[in-house]
Design an enzyme around this catalytic site. Structure first.
Site, mmCIF file in Angstrom:
data_model
loop_
_atom_site.group_PDB
_atom_site.id
_atom_site.type_symbol
_atom_site.label_atom_id
_atom_site.label_comp_id
_atom_site.label_asym_id
_atom_site.label_seq_id
_atom_site.Cartn_x
_atom_site.Cartn_y
_atom_site.Cartn_z
ATOM 1 C CB SER A 19 -0.966 -0.001 1.189
ATOM 2 O OG SER A 19 -1.948 -0.982 0.989
ATOM 3 C CE LYS A 68 -8.615 -5.989 5.970
ATOM 4 N NZ LYS A 68 -8.812 -6.710 4.717
ATOM 5 C CG ASN A 89 -10.702 -1.931 3.321
ATOM 6 O OD1 ASN A 89 -11.641 -1.139 3.303
ATOM 7 N ND2 ASN A 89 -10.061 -2.299 2.234
ATOM 8 C CG ASP A 108 -10.769 -5.571 1.487
ATOM 9 O OD1 ASP A 108 -9.856 -5.030 0.830
ATOM 10 O OD2 ASP A 108 -10.607 -6.011 2.643
ATOM 11 N N GLY A 148 -12.159 -16.355 6.771
ATOM 12 C CA GLY A 148 -11.712 -15.154 7.488
ATOM 13 C C GLY A 148 -12.280 -13.889 6.872
ATOM 14 N N GLY A 264 -4.141 -11.685 -6.662
ATOM 15 C CA GLY A 264 -4.759 -10.686 -5.795
ATOM 16 C C GLY A 264 -4.410 -9.236 -6.122
HETATM 17 P P1 NAP Z 1 -7.756 -14.356 7.879
HETATM 18 O O1 NAP Z 1 -8.865 -13.507 8.369
HETATM 19 O O2 NAP Z 1 -6.625 -14.737 8.759
HETATM 20 O O3 NAP Z 1 -8.451 -15.729 7.331
HETATM 21 C C1 NAP Z 1 -7.693 -16.728 6.692
HETATM 22 C C2 NAP Z 1 -8.573 -17.955 6.443
HETATM 23 O O4 NAP Z 1 -7.796 -18.911 5.715
HETATM 24 C C3 NAP Z 1 -9.031 -18.680 7.705
HETATM 25 O O5 NAP Z 1 -10.262 -19.328 7.437
HETATM 26 C C4 NAP Z 1 -7.907 -19.699 7.914
HETATM 27 O O6 NAP Z 1 -8.309 -20.843 8.624
HETATM 28 C C5 NAP Z 1 -7.636 -20.107 6.496
HETATM 29 N N1 NAP Z 1 -6.293 -20.620 6.288
HETATM 30 C C6 NAP Z 1 -5.126 -20.124 6.762
HETATM 31 N N2 NAP Z 1 -4.080 -20.831 6.283
HETATM 32 C C7 NAP Z 1 -4.613 -21.810 5.497
HETATM 33 C C8 NAP Z 1 -4.059 -22.859 4.744
HETATM 34 N N3 NAP Z 1 -2.729 -23.053 4.668
HETATM 35 N N4 NAP Z 1 -4.887 -23.709 4.086
HETATM 36 C C9 NAP Z 1 -6.229 -23.524 4.138
HETATM 37 N N5 NAP Z 1 -6.830 -22.550 4.854
HETATM 38 C C10 NAP Z 1 -6.021 -21.701 5.517
HETATM 39 O O7 NAP Z 1 -7.081 -13.716 6.584
HETATM 40 P P2 NAP Z 1 -7.806 -12.788 5.495
HETATM 41 O O8 NAP Z 1 -7.738 -11.364 5.887
HETATM 42 O O9 NAP Z 1 -9.116 -13.396 5.200
HETATM 43 O O10 NAP Z 1 -6.780 -12.946 4.270
HETATM 44 C C11 NAP Z 1 -6.705 -14.159 3.534
HETATM 45 C C12 NAP Z 1 -5.797 -13.954 2.327
HETATM 46 O O11 NAP Z 1 -6.375 -12.974 1.447
HETATM 47 C C13 NAP Z 1 -4.398 -13.396 2.688
HETATM 48 O O12 NAP Z 1 -3.445 -14.005 1.868
HETATM 49 C C14 NAP Z 1 -4.500 -11.911 2.361
HETATM 50 O O13 NAP Z 1 -3.247 -11.356 2.012
HETATM 51 C C15 NAP Z 1 -5.424 -11.954 1.165
HETATM 52 N N6 NAP Z 1 -6.141 -10.696 0.973
HETATM 53 C C16 NAP Z 1 -5.932 -10.044 -0.206
HETATM 54 C C17 NAP Z 1 -6.562 -8.846 -0.462
HETATM 55 C C18 NAP Z 1 -6.320 -8.177 -1.782
HETATM 56 O O14 NAP Z 1 -6.597 -6.970 -1.890
HETATM 57 N N7 NAP Z 1 -5.848 -8.895 -2.768
HETATM 58 C C19 NAP Z 1 -7.433 -8.292 0.483
HETATM 59 C C20 NAP Z 1 -7.650 -8.983 1.685
HETATM 60 C C21 NAP Z 1 -6.982 -10.185 1.910
HETATM 61 P P3 NAP Z 1 -8.090 -20.953 10.227
HETATM 62 O O15 NAP Z 1 -9.112 -20.021 10.823
HETATM 63 O O16 NAP Z 1 -8.324 -22.387 10.485
HETATM 64 O O17 NAP Z 1 -6.684 -20.493 10.492
#
Ligand code: NAP
Length: 297
Positions: A19, A68, A89, A108, A148, A264
């Site tokens: 960012s 968040k 966000n 988002d 998540g 992403g």
């Molecule tokens: P989060 O709130 O921590 O949620 C992550 C989710 O994925 C949880 O359900 C977690 O399960 C699960 N998980 C974690 N590691 C895993 C694995 N190895 N295999 C399968 N499931 C797994 O994170 P988030 O904010 O949702 O972000 C998720 C991803 O999206 C990140 O990589 C982030 O960088 C990306 N993202 C990208 C953008 C964009 O603008 N491109 C915006 C937001 C997020 P548990 O609860 O069991 O740990």
């Protein structure tokens, strides 16, 4: 000389974020005297960090993991979209007649919506779909991986598009809880590790969204065994929200199968563009922002 205004990213950790270079490129492209900084904020310091956003030099802030949801209760107002998702966000500092107000938004959701529209437009690499395939794709059955914050934004987008949605997560209870509290209440939840059930579900999926971090920082990791991608219909769209690396194993495998796929970065770009417009009231210089995040680090 004009006073320098500040915007920044509140999260913990924040060092990996793209960012700063994206938003700074936008300020510079439009000649806005502002700086984008990193505000690394452990949970115990969140309230003080948010309170400091009331200072006159502040334009606003972005908010990322793990704040968040926690930040909602610290704001004066939360926009409807952010309330629907249950996550903020972007924070906008507004000078109102009765003093400074901090307003929470969720960019988002429009960011992902725009990225999805972009990747879904046009003819897939596999060639133009037949009428039957076109009808099938128009049904827009969405499968979201993960339970998540990003999955919550993906569910909101699916809801806005009128799509049928399913969630697969490594903890079935988390997938169910997400569906019970979100707009897609009553939709199907499945365990990501249940390969047979996942294969069946992929065969009925038009849009696959990876909202897990599987693949982040590891070009070979994926949220499920990638041979299962063969089960997706020929005209499915695959969106991986992971943006580092820009092209994950999931995106590469989907493209190798002839599917439309993106990582992403487009969502990151468009959520950032929406935030920029909220802070400055100006259309975001999207190409300058895209160039800034496309350069190698
Ligand atoms: P989060 O709130 O921590 O949620 C992550 C989710 O994925 C949880 O359900 C977690 O399960 C699960 N998980 C974690 N590691 C895993 C694995 N190895 N295999 C399968 N499931 C797994 O994170 P988030 O904010 O949702 O972000 C998720 C991803 O999206 C990140 O990589 C982030 O960088 C990306 N993202 C990208 C953008 C964009 O603008 N491109 C915006 C937001 C997020 P548990 O609860 O069991 O740990």
């Amino acid at each position: 000389m004009a006073d320098i205004r500040l915007a920044g990213l509140i999260g913990f950790p924040v060092g990996h974020s793209l960012s700063p270079r994206m938003q700074q490129a936008a300020f510079d492209a439009l000649g806005i005297p502002a700086r984008y900084v990193l505000w690394e904020t452990p949970p115990a310091e969140l309230a003080a960090r948010v309170a400091a956003l009331r200072e006159p030099e502040i334009l606003g802030a972005n908010v990322t993991i793990p704040h968040k949801t926690a930040v909602l209760s610290l704001l004066d107002e939360v926009a409807e979209g952010a309330r629907l998702v249950g996550a903020v966000n972007t924070i906008l500092r507004v000078e109102a007649a009765n003093g400074v107000r901090l307003v929470g938004h969720n960019t988002d959701v429009p960011g992902l919506r725009r990225a999805l529209a972009e990747v879904s437009a046009g003819t897939p690499p596999a060639g133009p779909p037949s009428t039957g395939e076109r009808e099938e794709r128009a049904r827009r059955r969405v499968l979201v991986l993960g339970a998540g914050g990003a999955a919550r934004a993906a569910l909101a987008v699916a809801h806005m598009e009128g799509a049928a949605v399913r969630v697969a997560a490594r903890r079935l209870a988390a997938a169910r809880a997400l569906l019970d509290t979100g707009p897609a209440s009553g939709a199907d939840a499945l365990n990501l590790a249940d390969a047979a059930r996942l294969a069946e579900t992929l065969a009925e999926t038009d849009v696959l969204v990876n909202a897990t971090p599987a693949g982040m920082g590891d070009p070979d990791a994926a949220p499920f065994p990638l041979d299962l991608l063969a089960r997706l219909p020929a005209y499915a769209v695959v969106v991986d929200l992971v943006y580092a690396p820009p092209e994950t194993a999931l995106v590469r495998a989907a493209r190798a199968r002839g599917l439309w796929a993106c990582g992403g970065l487009p969502m990151l770009l468009y959520q950032g563009a929406e935030a920029f417009t909220l802070w400055t009231g100006q259309p975001a210089p999207v190409e300058a922002m895209r160039a800034a995040i496309s350069e190698p680090r």
